[in-house]
Design a protein around this motif. Sequence first.
Motif, PDB file in Angstrom:
ATOM      1  N   ARG A   1       0.831  -1.210   0.000  1.00 16.83           N
ATOM      2  CA  ARG A   1       0.000   0.000   0.000  1.00 16.83           C
ATOM      3  C   ARG A   1       0.862   1.256   0.000  1.00 16.83           C
ATOM      4  NH1 ARG A   1      -3.308  -3.357   3.302  1.00 16.83           N
ATOM      5  NH2 ARG A   1      -2.315  -2.586   5.214  1.00 16.83           N
ATOM      6  N   ALA A   2       1.980   1.225   0.716  1.00 13.71           N
ATOM      7  CA  ALA A   2       2.893   2.370   0.706  1.00 13.71           C
ATOM      8  C   ALA A   2       3.461   2.593  -0.688  1.00 13.71           C
ATOM      9  CB  ALA A   2       4.023   2.144   1.713  1.00 13.71           C
ATOM     10  N   ALA A   3       3.785   1.501  -1.385  1.00 13.87           N
ATOM     11  CA  ALA A   3       4.285   1.627  -2.762  1.00 13.87           C
ATOM     12  C   ALA A   3       3.215   2.219  -3.662  1.00 13.87           C
ATOM     13  CB  ALA A   3       4.726   0.256  -3.280  1.00 13.87           C
ATOM     14  N   ALA A   4       1.945   1.869  -3.420  1.00 15.05           N
ATOM     15  CA  ALA A   4       0.856   2.425  -4.229  1.00 15.05           C
ATOM     16  C   ALA A   4       0.718   3.920  -4.006  1.00 15.05           C
ATOM     17  CB  ALA A   4      -0.451   1.713  -3.898  1.00 15.05           C
ATOM     18  N   VAL A   5       0.898   4.379  -2.786  1.00 14.32           N
ATOM     19  CA  VAL A   5       0.802   5.810  -2.501  1.00 14.32           C
ATOM     20  C   VAL A   5       2.006   6.553  -3.055  1.00 14.32           C
ATOM     21  CG1 VAL A   5       0.805   7.521  -0.645  1.00 14.32           C
ATOM     22  CG2 VAL A   5      -0.679   5.510  -0.490  1.00 14.32           C
ATOM     23  N   LEU A   6       3.190   5.987  -2.917  1.00 14.06           N
ATOM     24  CA  LEU A   6       4.394   6.634  -3.457  1.00 14.06           C
ATOM     25  C   LEU A   6       4.321   6.767  -4.979  1.00 14.06           C
ATOM     26  CD1 LEU A   6       7.317   5.136  -1.365  1.00 14.06           C
ATOM     27  CD2 LEU A   6       6.917   7.565  -1.791  1.00 14.06           C
ATOM     28  N   ALA A   7       3.748   5.783  -5.639  1.00 12.07           N
ATOM     29  CA  ALA A   7       3.505   5.780  -7.098  1.00 12.07           C
ATOM     30  C   ALA A   7       4.763   5.541  -7.916  1.00 12.07           C
ATOM     31  CB  ALA A   7       2.823   7.061  -7.563  1.00 12.07           C
ATOM     32  N   GLU A   8       5.849   6.184  -7.588  1.00 16.49           N
ATOM     33  CA  GLU A   8       7.094   6.013  -8.330  1.00 16.49           C
ATOM     34  C   GLU A   8       7.929   4.893  -7.708  1.00 16.49           C
ATOM     35  OE1 GLU A   8       8.105   7.774 -11.067  1.00 16.49           O
ATOM     36  OE2 GLU A   8       6.118   8.694 -11.071  1.00 16.49           O
ATOM     37  N   PRO A   9       8.691   4.130  -8.514  1.00 15.11           N
ATOM     38  CA  PRO A   9       9.580   3.117  -7.937  1.00 15.11           C
ATOM     39  C   PRO A   9      10.508   3.741  -6.908  1.00 15.11           C
ATOM     40  CG  PRO A   9       9.462   2.874 -10.320  1.00 15.11           C
ATOM     41  CD  PRO A   9       8.761   4.151  -9.990  1.00 15.11           C
ATOM     42  N   ALA A  10      10.712   3.048  -5.808  1.00 14.12           N
ATOM     43  CA  ALA A  10      11.499   3.613  -4.709  1.00 14.12           C
ATOM     44  C   ALA A  10      12.426   2.557  -4.136  1.00 14.12           C
ATOM     45  CB  ALA A  10      10.572   4.148  -3.618  1.00 14.12           C
ATOM     46  N   GLU A  11      13.436   3.019  -3.417  1.00 16.91           N
ATOM     47  CA  GLU A  11      14.351   2.108  -2.736  1.00 16.91           C
ATOM     48  C   GLU A  11      13.648   1.473  -1.536  1.00 16.91           C
ATOM     49  OE1 GLU A  11      17.819   4.286  -1.741  1.00 16.91           O
ATOM     50  OE2 GLU A  11      18.557   4.393  -3.812  1.00 16.91           O
ATOM     51  N   PRO A  12      14.112   0.295  -1.098  1.00 19.17           N
ATOM     52  CA  PRO A  12      13.457  -0.369   0.031  1.00 19.17           C
ATOM     53  C   PRO A  12      13.386   0.506   1.286  1.00 19.17           C
ATOM     54  CG  PRO A  12      14.923  -1.897  -1.087  1.00 19.17           C
ATOM     55  CD  PRO A  12      15.154  -0.553  -1.702  1.00 19.17           C
ATOM     56  N   ALA A  13      14.446   1.258   1.557  1.00 14.03           N
ATOM     57  CA  ALA A  13      14.440   2.088   2.765  1.00 14.03           C
ATOM     58  C   ALA A  13      13.345   3.149   2.699  1.00 14.03           C
ATOM     59  CB  ALA A  13      15.808   2.747   2.937  1.00 14.03           C
ATOM     60  N   THR A  14      13.141   3.723   1.514  1.00 12.10           N
ATOM     61  CA  THR A  14      12.090   4.727   1.357  1.00 12.10           C
ATOM     62  C   THR A  14      10.721   4.089   1.555  1.00 12.10           C
ATOM     63  OG1 THR A  14      13.453   5.970  -0.207  1.00 12.10           O
ATOM     64  CG2 THR A  14      11.092   6.412  -0.228  1.00 12.10           C
ATOM     65  N   LEU A  15      10.503   2.925   0.960  1.00  5.14           N
ATOM     66  CA  LEU A  15       9.234   2.222   1.137  1.00  5.14           C
ATOM     67  C   LEU A  15       8.984   1.906   2.602  1.00  5.14           C
ATOM     68  CD1 LEU A  15       9.391  -0.302  -1.862  1.00  5.14           C
ATOM     69  CD2 LEU A  15       7.702   1.516  -1.565  1.00  5.14           C
ATOM     70  N   ALA A  16      10.031   1.440   3.292  1.00  9.41           N
ATOM     71  CA  ALA A  16       9.873   1.062   4.690  1.00  9.41           C
ATOM     72  C   ALA A  16       9.530   2.276   5.547  1.00  9.41           C
ATOM     73  CB  ALA A  16      11.151   0.401   5.195  1.00  9.41           C
ATOM     74  N   GLU A  17      10.186   3.410   5.273  1.00  6.23           N
ATOM     75  CA  GLU A  17       9.936   4.607   6.078  1.00  6.23           C
ATOM     76  C   GLU A  17       8.505   5.101   5.889  1.00  6.23           C
ATOM     77  OE1 GLU A  17      12.287   8.748   7.192  1.00  6.23           O
ATOM     78  OE2 GLU A  17      13.015   7.459   5.575  1.00  6.23           O
ATOM     79  N   VAL A  18       8.019   5.091   4.646  1.00  5.73           N
ATOM     80  CA  VAL A  18       6.643   5.512   4.406  1.00  5.73           C
ATOM     81  C   VAL A  18       5.657   4.522   5.027  1.00  5.73           C
ATOM     82  CG1 VAL A  18       4.910   5.918   2.620  1.00  5.73           C
ATOM     83  CG2 VAL A  18       7.238   6.765   2.305  1.00  5.73           C
ATOM     84  N   ALA A  19       5.976   3.217   4.949  1.00  6.27           N
ATOM     85  CA  ALA A  19       5.075   2.193   5.479  1.00  6.27           C
ATOM     86  C   ALA A  19       5.155   2.059   6.987  1.00  6.27           C
ATOM     87  CB  ALA A  19       5.391   0.843   4.829  1.00  6.27           C
ATOM     88  N   GLY A  20       6.183   2.670   7.597  1.00  3.75           N
ATOM     89  CA  GLY A  20       6.331   2.561   9.038  1.00  3.75           C
ATOM     90  C   GLY A  20       6.860   1.225   9.475  1.00  3.75           C
ATOM     91  N   LEU A  21       7.704   0.597   8.646  1.00  2.75           N
ATOM     92  CA  LEU A  21       8.282  -0.702   8.963  1.00  2.75           C
ATOM     93  C   LEU A  21       9.717  -0.535   9.442  1.00  2.75           C
ATOM     94  CD1 LEU A  21       7.063  -2.856   5.935  1.00  2.75           C
ATOM     95  CD2 LEU A  21       6.037  -2.691   8.211  1.00  2.75           C
ATOM     96  N   GLY A  22      10.101  -1.358  10.412  1.00  3.35           N
ATOM     97  CA  GLY A  22      11.471  -1.345  10.879  1.00  3.35           C
ATOM     98  C   GLY A  22      12.383  -2.127   9.949  1.00  3.35           C
ATOM     99  N   GLU A  23      13.671  -1.950  10.149  1.00  4.13           N
ATOM    100  CA  GLU A  23      14.641  -2.600   9.266  1.00  4.13           C
ATOM    101  C   GLU A  23      14.554  -4.113   9.358  1.00  4.13           C
ATOM    102  OE1 GLU A  23      19.499  -2.653   8.544  1.00  4.13           O
ATOM    103  OE2 GLU A  23      18.582  -1.116   9.809  1.00  4.13           O
ATOM    104  N   GLU A  24      14.240  -4.618  10.586  1.00  7.90           N
ATOM    105  CA  GLU A  24      14.221  -6.066  10.765  1.00  7.90           C
ATOM    106  C   GLU A  24      13.044  -6.731  10.036  1.00  7.90           C
ATOM    107  OE1 GLU A  24      11.858  -3.987  13.802  1.00  7.90           O
ATOM    108  OE2 GLU A  24      13.914  -3.797  13.052  1.00  7.90           O
TER     109      GLU A  24
END
Length: 959
Positions: free
Chosen positions: A305-328
Amino acid sequence: MWQAVPRPTSVTVRTGPTAFAGRGEELAAVAEVLTHRPAAVLVEGEPGMGRSRLLAELARRPEFADGRVLRGVCQPLREPFPYGPVLEALHAAGERPLGPLSPVAGVLRPLLPELADRLPPTPEPLDDPGAQRHRVFRAVRELFVACGPTILLVDDLQWADEGTCDLMRFLAADLPPELAVVAAYRTGAQPWPGPLGAPVRAAPSVHTARVTLGPLDVAAVRAMAVHVLELPRVSDEFATKLHECTGGIPFVVEETLRALRDVPLPAGEGLSDRLLENLEVPAPLRESVMERLAALPAEAAQLTRAAAVLAEPAEPATLAEVAGLGEESLRAALLAALAGGLVAELGENRYGFRHPLARKAVYDTVSGPERTLLHTESMRVLGALPAPSPLLLAQHAFAAGRTEKWLRYAEVAADEAIVHGETSRAIDLLQAVLSASDDVGRLATKLSQVALRGFRPDVIETLERVLEDRPLPPTVRGTIRLSLGLLLVRTIGRLERGREEVERAVAELVDRPELEARGINLLAQPIDGLTPLSWHEGWMRRAREVHSGLTDPELRLALTVDRITNASHLGDGSAWPEFETLPDVGDSVAERVQLARLWCNLADAQSWAGHLDRATRLVEEGARRASDAGALYAIGLIQGTHARLAWFRGEWDGLAETAEDVRSRYPELRRIVMETSLVLGGLAAVRGEFAAAAEHLARASVPADGPIPVVLSAASVRIGILLASDDVAGACAVAEVAVDAARRKGVWVWAASLVPAAAEAFARAGRWSDADALVEEFARGITGRDAPLAAAALPAGRAILTGARGKHLAAAAGFDAAAAAYARLPMPYLATSMVERAACLRLLAGQRPAVDALSAAARAYERLGATRDAGRCHHLLREHGAWAPSSRGRRGYGRELSPREREVARMLAEGRTNREIADGLFLSPRTVEQHVAKVLRKLGARGRADVGRHLPSGDAAVS
């Protein structure tokens, strides 16, 4: 871009499969392997790639009609049926006689009750389950042997139960000699040991192949669009955009087209990028996406869902930060999202959706509060990057409801788009900002200036509304009004209104001499409408006067561009040398736009003058320059000029489709509509399609509003059609209107095509004084002009009058001179028509050798595709006894269509009657009846209306 709205009530009706496109090579390769038995083929591909459709097409192949084609499908059931797809396939084995079976085949009686009367008695069951299962495997193999030549198609093998996998491995190890197996399965992002859970090793005698289906190319997507939308063609731009929106995935392409077919087009708008961008996600595609999204773990779904909101291809760290996911948890979530097939790696360490519709389907599942939060986070995360995209920031700010930030980011994005020549994007952004900002004068001024690079009718409405609703300083009003006038003069039916707005703007811009100069320069352009050249010449003098006082290099260049173009249009020989002294490059985008305009406008002027080789070079370079500079209006103009140049030069193969395509993309741009309609009318006329020609030419015959060279050329074609139909009075009526337009305008070099046709109409009506006066007035008007086309037309016009007075040999010499002049341009159709006229006059004078020239003219017409003219020449040759068959005898065509039968078949496919075919090919009605009967018989058509469906693609009618 992200807006989620409630889905409207709708009804979706499916009408059967779409055209099979883009898999011809794969289908042929698999079919070839299957002709060598035993054979085994694996077909793999990601979801939606068309595996099932490929199997269906294999089942329909005619070369397999004499044998059995058995089909089975694995189902995604919680408890699959043992051997389900194989037994499903074998239940139809009894539709043909079976070969001998041993007692072991009886074990299949309980599993295949449909074949109970064909199978031996059921043997006593074995106590050992493994042995019993082995007996079943042997029985299945024996049944396949008894089936003889058979193809087994098994689909969705990824869902096969363990028993089916074991059975398929058993068969693969020792395939029956006349069996071919094709198994299709879905691949995913996760490593997989194979379709049967373990490597499969076929015997050395088995012919094998593995086919991996990827996305379709643009050509295949275009073919599907033509079939589903039931259109004769779609533009390259639309096909490319459709390919981009769907990722070329066949399932997505098909569902998108089905949805698009049910969307009513806005008035005056054809298929467009905007239509695709605003299309609701088709229901079957939405359901497929929802199914996969629901199967994801919670964190993978949140990442998606975070990737859908971002719309543009993004790096994993960017996706995680928008999605509120930790590195682990990021790695597990990303792997699961990839395995689910919604998110994919789209570049080095960048992840997103394969196509926009999948993204939109996921985006629609995001609740309003979560959507606002994710957009706000996206804006924060992207804003912290080293070089954030103002366009993306603006889009996220808008979706998050941050109006002030949106206004700021959107204007910055518009400025960036202007610098990079992205005209449509800049216009969209400025119009959006203008609707919500209080700074109307500044933003409307910016919009009005960038709008001149393209052609967007919606901008005209915006500027009119600003001028009507808002109190603005005179200079600001004049600036906006000037751009409005410039846009209006390009629009069908609004030329005079546009000039009026420009004149008002000139009066309002007395304090802005550089903007005033732009208005003066526009009013100096003479090509459109019936306003006399003398009026424009007054503005030309003013333009020369103000030029010396200008300091803006872009504006100085703009006035220079138009001065050179005007001079070329008027046949001033100084235009080309001055053009050659100009620099090739500009220091700014604005200067590059002006240079692109120069190449495009000068190509138009030089083509009307008759310098066709120069014009061809200018078109090629102008198209490149206009594209690089984002000069959308110039791009449209150059495409119209290119089509007309091809018509002039006899390059007619595929030209009708090209002209239709260009016209459909610019339905409100007057000059392009008229120019392409002239080309389409001319092509229809030489094929004898007079009704279609008249319809096209009506669009090109608007003297009060259109480019006068186009209007006069369209009149010449209309006169020729009327004279060919012996409607001399009608031809004279058209000639009178066109000649009056030429006289009112006062630019005789534009009448090069009109004068010979009008002179012939007047002469055939016995109006000798009108005919003589026209030709001599034309001669005076082109004296001293740099206009090779007009110079060729003058001897043609004089020869027509000389021939009409019965001076056959003198007229033939005149036509010879005209033919040589047209050939030098080169304009092969007109040159050939002059050769034909000269030959006919010499035959009338008793010079028998002229039949060779007439035969040469017939062959030249045939090469061009001028079927009616070629038919007329053949008719004349027959009348003179000069039509002799080859000394080797007539060729026998058997079941193939002869060249003449192909012509008749094409005309039948166009809906022509026998009388129309006879008139077009100069044949007797009886001869046409015989040709029609042979065409129907050879094509196997049920009737005339069925001919088009049976014509080979190379012989299809050109609309």
